[in-house]
Design a protein around this motif. Structure first.
Motif, short mmCIF file in Angstrom:
data_model
loop_
_atom_site.label_atom_id
_atom_site.label_comp_id
_atom_site.label_asym_id
_atom_site.label_seq_id
_atom_site.Cartn_x
_atom_site.Cartn_y
_atom_site.Cartn_z
N ARG A 187 26.40 41.37 41.46
CA ARG A 187 27.24 42.20 42.32
C ARG A 187 26.40 43.07 43.23
O ARG A 187 25.60 43.88 42.76
CB ARG A 187 28.17 43.07 41.46
CG ARG A 187 29.28 42.30 40.80
CD ARG A 187 29.95 43.09 39.69
NE ARG A 187 30.18 44.48 40.03
CZ ARG A 187 31.39 45.05 40.12
NH1 ARG A 187 32.47 44.33 39.91
NH2 ARG A 187 31.51 46.33 40.41
N SER A 240 39.34 46.60 46.68
CA SER A 240 38.60 46.46 45.43
C SER A 240 38.85 47.65 44.52
O SER A 240 38.83 48.80 44.96
CB SER A 240 37.10 46.34 45.73
OG SER A 240 36.38 46.24 44.52
N GLN A 299 36.54 44.87 41.06
CA GLN A 299 36.46 43.43 40.80
C GLN A 299 35.23 42.76 41.42
O GLN A 299 34.90 41.64 41.05
CB GLN A 299 37.71 42.72 41.35
CG GLN A 299 39.01 43.20 40.76
CD GLN A 299 39.67 44.28 41.59
OE1 GLN A 299 39.00 45.05 42.27
NE2 GLN A 299 40.98 44.35 41.53
N HIS A 353 34.73 42.63 45.06
CA HIS A 353 35.13 42.01 46.33
C HIS A 353 33.98 41.89 47.32
O HIS A 353 33.87 40.89 48.03
CB HIS A 353 36.26 42.82 46.98
CG HIS A 353 37.58 42.65 46.32
ND1 HIS A 353 38.73 43.21 46.81
CD2 HIS A 353 37.94 41.97 45.20
CE1 HIS A 353 39.75 42.89 46.04
NE2 HIS A 353 39.29 42.15 45.03
N THR A 374 45.79 44.60 46.75
CA THR A 374 45.28 43.83 45.62
C THR A 374 46.24 43.92 44.45
O THR A 374 46.63 45.01 44.04
CB THR A 374 43.89 44.37 45.22
OG1 THR A 374 42.96 44.03 46.24
CG2 THR A 374 43.43 43.77 43.90
N SER A 414 43.59 38.46 45.63
CA SER A 414 42.57 38.79 46.63
C SER A 414 41.64 37.62 46.91
O SER A 414 41.45 37.22 48.06
CB SER A 414 41.76 40.00 46.17
OG SER A 414 42.58 41.15 46.12
#
Length: 770
Positions: A16, A494, A497, A499, A534, A539
């Protein structure tokens, strides 16, 4: 030269990119934002569940040190209520009237936590001190707080003018067809249970900052949300009755949402109203206790379900009666949760007759709305608990009764009796694989070993399907910037998660640039005219396809500009690591040079808008193994296996995180979490001292893998995964607990959560009966 292949495209295990900021303390949440001159607010809330009230004096509070404003219903009479448009058509063709949420209560309160006054001061402490000076006379009335008791003949009425606590009625299926199936049945299996109420308990409690920008002649709201556009439309259209462009909504980083941050709450309207009156920013920061008391809660159904079976254990018909608690008001999506959830009642099984009745009920409790899964976990729990009971009563292995009743591969696309259209699934295949991974056939050896240690062991499964990524679209907009970086704007939001990473992968694959060169913009109504937000695992399956298509659109424009500058055909241009070059040569332009060469700003913009016509249907098998200490009732999950069909995987690391988190929430419902109201409507579980959250030691290492069958509905074959862990885990865990109790004591039912106390008492009762 060989063609360049991006390393960060769809399917890559990319870490991430947003996490560096979060783990180094550089995240920017709403409570990190304090504009110059900010005042602070406190909400005075009802201490009783049902009462008429009068305010005998507020002048002392207004004169208190630091206080700038005290708002009551009298000062906010011009503001509209927060309304729900979610009432479904009832069996008689009507829509029941709603009971909407006033910004501040006028002369009655309907649950503990109902808002009666809003105090603004230099500090929150001063506002809170002033609140204690407001004199309110409450004339207590008898409340009703229990779902099962709401429709009793002698139940106190939450809204006396309605003549009943029934909020609405809803029915799907075919009553006559179901009656016929039950008349033909060789056996009928019936269960009744409670799907316990939950509090979302995201890490970041809600915060709202309101500003009045006189030079722009508009309001600005900054708050954690799951989508700014829904908040803008609800507040502008319903509460303030102003054009939407007169209200800007901003959402910075968000520390969890789980459905509960989808909604407009009173504080959003109050900080805006106060800011406009005072000409200064007004900030309200809720604490954990306020979250327990006032943020919409989840689940809370009382259900009876029965299955009609033939002599071979094949399902002929399913009949369900459900009471769904709405709380004291109809919250924004509230009725959609049980009515949408029951559309998944038949699960993964070929059941040709269905009759479902839902009655929504009012109680003097916090309103109930979407919580992770929003009806689908309730449906999966119902059918998987019932299928296990069918297996027990018929003496069939649990996997065998499932195999006999699965929708077969050749039946897809399959239209359920509730109208759902499943596209592609291979149900027996993922169940069989999960059983292999979990060592299902070797369980008896582990059971005997545990028995020698004085433990009882159980194994449970759930074969689930859920609906998500519902029909609609989520346009994506790309811009090539002057420095060669790319900005993606999209109307999702987001909440943790990942995004920024996932969307960047879709775009990087099309533009062949590093994902760190792609910046995600969400959470600003000024940047986009609309957005779906979302929720419902939409999404990535919908927004991700749009992002990919926007990348394709921008890539073609970049190639065209480069072709003109390099005097080549656009078809001969390839994009490689942030450059456009002529294939087979070293003649190239970097993206920054291309941005400077563009003659029209629109040549640097890419758009993508994938419109999905039907929901997607993730499915899979969860298998849980538990050990119970009969002396204490403590349950330990000792093994957990998941094989899921998500159609296609965008990022395995992000996906595993979603599944692990979802399993923890589902296991929490099964074993630890329960929202409890006393008979007089007081919230007994109003803090972490009383409400038991799942902890890290609740779960063992999880074996997770996918066996994907691409979706024919989605543009990239994805089915969605954000809620699937929660949908499958609750029934798998509870079925494992019941399996252990049944093997040792013949116990076939225990209510959730199966806490040590409840398990111990259930065992003691069974032993006493023997």
């Amino acid at each position: 030269m060989t063609a360049f292949t991006p390393k960060f495209g769809m399917g890559a295990s990319v870490l991430r990119k947003e996490d560096e900021a979060f783990i180094t303390g550089r995240g920017r949440y709403t409570d990190d934002i304090t504009p110059a001159g900010t005042l602070h607010a406190y909400v005075l809330r009802a201490p009783v569940a049902k009462a008429k009230f009068t305010m005998s004096s507020i002048e002392e509070a207004r004169a208190a040190p630091g206080v700038h404003l005290v708002l009551t219903a009298a000062e906010t009479a011009h503001l509209g209520d927060i309304r729900s448009g979610a009432m479904q058509v009832q069996p008689d063709g009507t829509k029941a009237p709603t009971r909407d949420i006033p910004v501040l209560c006028r002369d009655r309160v309907h649950y503990v936590g109902d808002a009666v006054a809003f105090i603004v001061a230099d500090t929150r402490a001063q506002a809170q001190d002033a609140a204690e000076l407001i004199e309110i006379d409450y004339e207590d009335e008898e409340p009703v707080a229990d779902t099962a008791a709401a429709l009793a003949e002698d139940a106190p009425l939450v809204w006396p003018e309605l003549g009943s606590n029934q909020a609405f009625a809803y029915r799907i299926g075919d009553e006559d067809k179901a009656k016929d199936a039950f008349q033909k049945a060789d056996r009928v299996v019936k269960i009744s249970f409670v799907n316990n109420r939950l509090v979302a308990n995201y890490m970041e409690p809600r915060v709202a900052i309101g500003e009045w920008r006189a030079e722009e002649d508009r309001l600005v709201l900054t708050t954690g949300s799951q989508g700014v556009h829904h908040m803008q439309s609800t507040l502008a259209d319903q509460v303030f009755n102003i054009p939407r462009e007169k209200l800007r909504v901003l959402t910075p980083d968000v520390g969890g949402g789980f459905g509960t941050k989808n909604f407009v709450y009173r504080e959003h309207a109050l900080v805006l109203e106060a800011a406009k009156r005072l000409g200064r920013p007004v900030k309200w920061a809720g604490d954990r206790n306020e979250h327990f008391l006032t943020d919409s809660q989840g689940r809370d159904n009382v259900t009876t379900a029965e299955m009609a079976l033939d002599a071979d254990g094949r399902f002929l018909g399913l009949r369900i009666e459900m009471l769904a608690n709405m709380g004291a008001y109809i919250h924004q999506f509230g009725p959609y949760i049980p009515t949408g959830g029951v559309s998944m009642s038949t699960g993964v099984y070929d059941i040709q007759a269905l009759d479902v009745t839902v009655k929504g009920v009012y109680t003097n409790t916090c309103p109930v709305d979407a919580y992770r899964g929003a009806g689908r976990p309730e449906a999966a729990f119902l059918i998987e608990k019932l299928v296990d009971e069918c297996a027990r009563q018929l003496g069939l292995p649990r996997e065998e009764i499932r195999r006999r009743n699965f929708i077969r591969p050749e039946q897809f696309p399959y239209r359920t009796q509730a109208g759902r259209l499943y596209d592609r699934c291979e149900l027996d295949a993922h169940m069989t694989l999960a059983m292999e991974r979990a060592g299902w056939t070797e369980f008896e050896e582990r059971f005997e070993e545990a028995e020698k240690r004085g433990r009882i062991r159980g194994i449970g499964m759930a074969t689930y399907i859920e609906a998500c990524a519902f029909p609609g679209s989520e346009p994506a907009y790309l811009t090539l910037n002057g420095d060669g970086s790319v900005t993606l704007a999209i109307g999702t939001q987001s909440n943790g998660q990942g995004h920024a990473t996932a969307y960047a992968q879709f775009v990087a694959e099309k533009l062949n640039i590093d994902i760190d060169r792609i910046e995600l913009h969400q959470g600003d109504t000024d940047e986009l005219a609309s957005g779906g937000g979302t929720g419902g695992s939409r999404s990535i399956p919908i927004g991700g396809v749009s992002a990919a298509r926007a990348g394709e659109n921008l890539a073609e424009k970049i190639k065209k500009i480069a072709a003109e500058e390099l005097e080549a055909a656009a078809a001969d241009i390839e994009l490689v690591e942030g450059t456009a070059r002529i294939v087979g040569t070293d003649r190239a332009m970097d993206f920054a040079s291309i941005a400077k060469a563009a003659k029209n700003p629109d040549d640097l913009k890419g758009e993508g808008d994938f419109h999905q016509e039907e929901a997607t249907y993730p499915n899979g098998t969860h298998i849980c193994e538990v050990e119970i200490d009969p002396g204490t009732g403590k349950t330990q999950i000792v093994a957990y296996t998941v094989v899921d069909d998500f159609g296609a995987t965008a990022n395995p690391i992000l996906l595993a995180g979603q599944i692990h988190g979802g399993i923890a929430q589902g296991a929490g419902q099964a074993l630890t979490e329960e929202t409890v109201y006393s008979e007089d409507g007081q919230l007994v579980t109003a803090s972490f001292m009383d409400y038991s959250m799942p902890r890290a030691d609740l779960l063992p290492p999880i074996h997770f893998e996918t066996r994907n069958v691409p979706s024919s509905t989605n543009g990239l074959g994805m089915k969605g995964a954000g809620e699937a862990g929660t949908v499958g885990s609750t029934p798998a865990v509870l079925n494992a607990v019941v399996d252990a109790l049944y093997r040792a004591y013949g116990i076939s039912h225990i209510e959730m959560p199966a806490t040590p106390s409840r398990v111990w008492q259930t065992i003691a009762k069974a032993q006493g009966a023997r």
